[in-house]
Design a protein around this motif. Structure first.
Motif, PDB file in Angstrom:
ATOM      1  N   PRO A 560      32.304  47.227  43.483  1.00  0.00           N
ATOM      2  CA  PRO A 560      33.512  46.382  43.493  1.00  0.00           C
ATOM      3  C   PRO A 560      34.566  46.867  44.475  1.00  0.00           C
ATOM      4  N   LYS A 561      34.605  48.188  44.721  1.00  0.00           N
ATOM      5  CA  LYS A 561      35.567  48.710  45.693  1.00  0.00           C
ATOM      6  C   LYS A 561      35.231  48.229  47.097  1.00  0.00           C
ATOM      7  N   ASP A 562      33.939  48.093  47.401  1.00  0.00           N
ATOM      8  CA  ASP A 562      33.544  47.545  48.699  1.00  0.00           C
ATOM      9  C   ASP A 562      33.985  46.092  48.833  1.00  0.00           C
ATOM     10  N   ILE A 563      33.904  45.341  47.750  1.00  0.00           N
ATOM     11  CA  ILE A 563      34.337  43.943  47.780  1.00  0.00           C
ATOM     12  C   ILE A 563      35.835  43.857  48.046  1.00  0.00           C
ATOM     13  N   VAL A 564      36.587  44.764  47.446  1.00  0.00           N
ATOM     14  CA  VAL A 564      38.035  44.786  47.673  1.00  0.00           C
ATOM     15  C   VAL A 564      38.341  45.075  49.138  1.00  0.00           C
ATOM     16  N   SER A 565      37.509  45.869  49.797  1.00  0.00           N
ATOM     17  CA  SER A 565      37.749  46.182  51.210  1.00  0.00           C
ATOM     18  C   SER A 565      37.642  44.945  52.097  1.00  0.00           C
ATOM     19  N   PHE A 566      36.974  43.895  51.607  1.00  0.00           N
ATOM     20  CA  PHE A 566      36.915  42.615  52.317  1.00  0.00           C
ATOM     21  C   PHE A 566      38.111  41.729  51.969  1.00  0.00           C
ATOM     22  N   GLU A 567      39.020  42.253  51.150  1.00  0.00           N
ATOM     23  CA  GLU A 567      40.141  41.489  50.619  1.00  0.00           C
ATOM     24  C   GLU A 567      39.640  40.323  49.766  1.00  0.00           C
ATOM     25  N   LEU A 568      38.589  40.609  48.992  1.00  0.00           N
ATOM     26  CA  LEU A 568      38.023  39.650  48.045  1.00  0.00           C
ATOM     27  C   LEU A 568      38.196  40.193  46.638  1.00  0.00           C
ATOM     28  N   GLY A 569      37.962  39.334  45.654  1.00  0.00           N
ATOM     29  CA  GLY A 569      38.138  39.714  44.264  1.00  0.00           C
ATOM     30  C   GLY A 569      36.924  40.427  43.700  1.00  0.00           C
ATOM     31  N   PRO A 570      37.097  41.610  43.147  1.00  0.00           N
ATOM     32  CA  PRO A 570      35.947  42.352  42.606  1.00  0.00           C
ATOM     33  C   PRO A 570      35.354  41.717  41.358  1.00  0.00           C
ATOM     34  N   PHE A 571      36.109  40.845  40.680  1.00  0.00           N
ATOM     35  CA  PHE A 571      35.617  40.225  39.458  1.00  0.00           C
ATOM     36  C   PHE A 571      35.188  38.770  39.666  1.00  0.00           C
TER      37      PHE A 571
END
Length: 609
Positions: A560-571
């Motif tokens: 989920p931290k990688d998803i946040v790095s795309f400025e996307l929602g981890p959930f």
């Protein structure tokens, strides 16, 4: 000779391969009763259904965009009164053209002339009091085709692409005239934050269907506008356009998409196009289309995203409804629908980008140079009096506030600029804003008022301040406004058009409103380009290098931290699928798996790991 030189001489683009006339017969149905073709190999079978879609009998006139094979087409529809037996008081007819295949087909450039041609032919027929036109009645159409038919393999530049600055603000042509891209701000105002769900599906090359009621011209335009959001990013970059030392283009050398063309715009589709929709969907290129057939609501397996425009009408103040097509499991031995529709709006991660988009829309106000974008006074009063009547509007406001507090404000992370005067991607970002230039992908930059595309210049609204407010550097004395204004002391003292308003401005004339809309459209395209460039550059860092000794197909585990790095929602399940779509297009056989263990979720919430 370029298309610009042809335009400067007053000549029409020569890119038409066929002109045809379709009509509805009470016993034979839809049929093509007259046509001319540049080549006998061109097939027109089934084109009558695209030219006369269901429901057009309810309107007097309309414009329909469609595709026939690899050719883009457009036709003008007319409902003509008649006393002929069996026609129920009206004859339904369409006069249309097909364009040659090219990088950037522009069927809208023929619409104005096609309308005048249709009115001229029908007026002649009505004045003579005949029911069926003779060969002599088609003489104007023959002359129209002879003037605009294809004569050269390169179409004399009619289908070339040189970037958005050349497309919308080129001093030597009028490509921005009737250009659907100019309606981008209109599309964003209609859909609201849900427009970013559409953006993700376009960039992810999904199958998108817009359901509408007649007239259909607006829905056809929205199809093209939606595709234009990612048009420049999805085209295959030329080798001399890539500068590996420039953060704006270096990821092009590392990411090779499976598809070399932008998402396919099918335009109007009918039940006769089911096979075409299925065939185009299997290519991986993706498509976006519109329809008036309500039966498509019962066939969600044919598309991934459905936009129902019928929920946003003058009698309703709600937004269009978006539906995601989701597969559903079936019990063994039973038969039933394989997919179901699920209502969807937007994700919390979209709020950061939407705040940037909304700032640009607010700076431009609600002034549109295109007549079709202007709501009637009655509709405006109704919307003002019932602004709180739509619970979805309230829901959006609450979500935007909550997401803003949770996720923080969005910031532009790309150095890319939409200054493509010479058509080279390598020069995107070479013209910088005045002031601080630290807009690197890895850096942090907070823009103040007066800086960047959302800034409002302080003091006299001169051309320098206007260019700063638009976030792009414009050549002085070379804008569309300068071309239209006469050279005189009175006009020279007039203020240049701005994206921002102090609230005391009078309503600008048509030329100023058009210039304002061009700046707004370019700023919006730049914003989407910046977001796309950032996410693709981040994806290039995540994917294995093309020179590394990795298997042809590799599995990439992301947290989920990688998803946040795309400025996307981890959930967000949609954001996770969105990353899967990008990897499927640019991953060269790789695929991702999102780890959703409790440790991963705990770490992204509290900032550990």
């Amino acid at each position: 000779m370029s298309i610009d030189a042809i335009d400067s001489r007053g000549r029409a683009p020569q890119d038409i391969v066929s002109i045809f006339h379709a009509s509805f017969h009470p016993t034979k149905g839809n049929l093509v009763d007259w046509s001319l073709k540049a080549s006998d190999d061109l097939e027109l079978d089934g084109i009558e259904f695209s030219a006369l879609p269901s429901g057009l009998h309810l309107v007097d006139q309309d414009v329909v965009y469609f595709t026939k094979g690899k050719h883009f087409g457009v036709c003008v529809f007319r409902r003509r009164r008649t006393t002929e037996q069996g026609h129920r008081g009206f004859r339904l007819t369409s006069l249309g053209v097909l364009l040659a295949s090219s990088t950037r087909p522009r069927p809208w450039r023929h619409v104005a002339a096609l309308r005048a041609l249709a009115d001229s032919i029908y007026l002649t027929i009505d004045n003579r009091g005949i029911l069926e036109p003779s060969d002599s009645d088609w003489a104007p159409a023959c002359a129209f085709f002879e003037e605009r038919k294809v004569r050269r393999a390169d179409l004399s530049g009619a289908g070339d692409w040189h970037g958005w600055s050349h497309e919308l603000d080129n001093p030597d042509s009028d490509l921005s005239l009737f250009n659907p891209t100019m309606h981008l701000s209109h599309l964003l105002r209609i859909l609201g934050p849900s427009a970013l769900t559409l953006y993700k599906h376009v960039l992810g090359r999904r199958r998108i269907l817009i359901y509408t009621l007649p007239p259909v011209e607006a829905a056809c335009i929205l199809c093209q506008v939606a595709a234009d959001i990612c048009f420049a990013m999805q085209l295959e970059a030329l080798t001399n356009d890539i500068d590996e030392n420039d953060a704006a283009t270096q990821y092009y050398a590392r990411l090779k998409g499976k598809t070399k063309k932008c998402i396919q715009v099918l335009g109007m589709v009918t039940l006769n196009d089911l096979d075409k929709m299925d065939r185009e969907g299997k290519t991986g290129r993706g498509w976006i289309a519109c329809t008036t057939d309500a039966i498509f609501l019962e066939k969600p397996s044919y598309y991934d995203l459905l936009i129902d425009l019928t929920t946003s009408t003058p009698s309703r103040t709600s937004r269009p409804t978006l539906y995601l097509s989701k597969p559903q499991q079936q019990q063994p031995g039973t038969k039933g629908p394989t997919h179901r529709l699920s209502v969807f709006r937007f994700t919390w991660s979209d709020v950061k980008l939407w705040n940037e988009v909304e700032r640009i829309l607010q700076l431009d106000g609600d002034k549109c140079a295109q007549g079709c974008c202007g709501p009637s006074a009655e509709l405006d009063i109704r919307n003002k009096s019932s602004s709180w009547s739509d619970p979805w509007r309230i829901y959006e406001d609450v979500c935007i506030v909550c997401a803003g507090l949770w996720m923080g404000s969005w910031r532009g992370n790309s150095v890319a600029s939409y200054s493509t005067g010479n058509g080279s991607l390598a020069n995107w970002g070479s013209i910088r804003l005045e002031g601080d230039d630290d807009l690197t992908v890895d850096g942090t930059f907070v823009r103040n008022v007066g800086m960047g595309i959302e800034g409002c210049p302080v003091g006299s609204p001169n051309s320098k301040g206007m260019r700063r407010s638009s976030g792009m550097t414009w050549p002085v004395g070379n804008t569309a406004a300068d071309r239209r204004r006469p050279s005189s002391s009175s006009t020279a003292a007039r203020s240049a058009p701005q994206l921002c308003s102090t609230g005391n401005d009078t309503i600008p004339d048509t030329g100023e409103r058009s210039d304002r809309q061009i700046l707004t459209t370019l700023a919006l395209l730049q914003t989407f380009h910046a977001n796309t460039s950032f996410q693709l550059s981040r994806l290039a860092d995540l994917l294995p290098s093309a020179t590394s000794a990795t298997p042809e197909t590799s599995i990439i585990y992301i947290t989920p931290k990688d998803i946040v790095s795309f400025e996307l929602g981890p959930f967000s399940s949609l954001d996770a699928r969105y990353l899967e779509w990008l990897v499927d297009e640019y991953g060269d056989g790789s695929r991702i798996v999102v780890k959703r263990g409790w440790k991963d979720l705990f770490g992204v919430i509290f900032g550990f790991g």
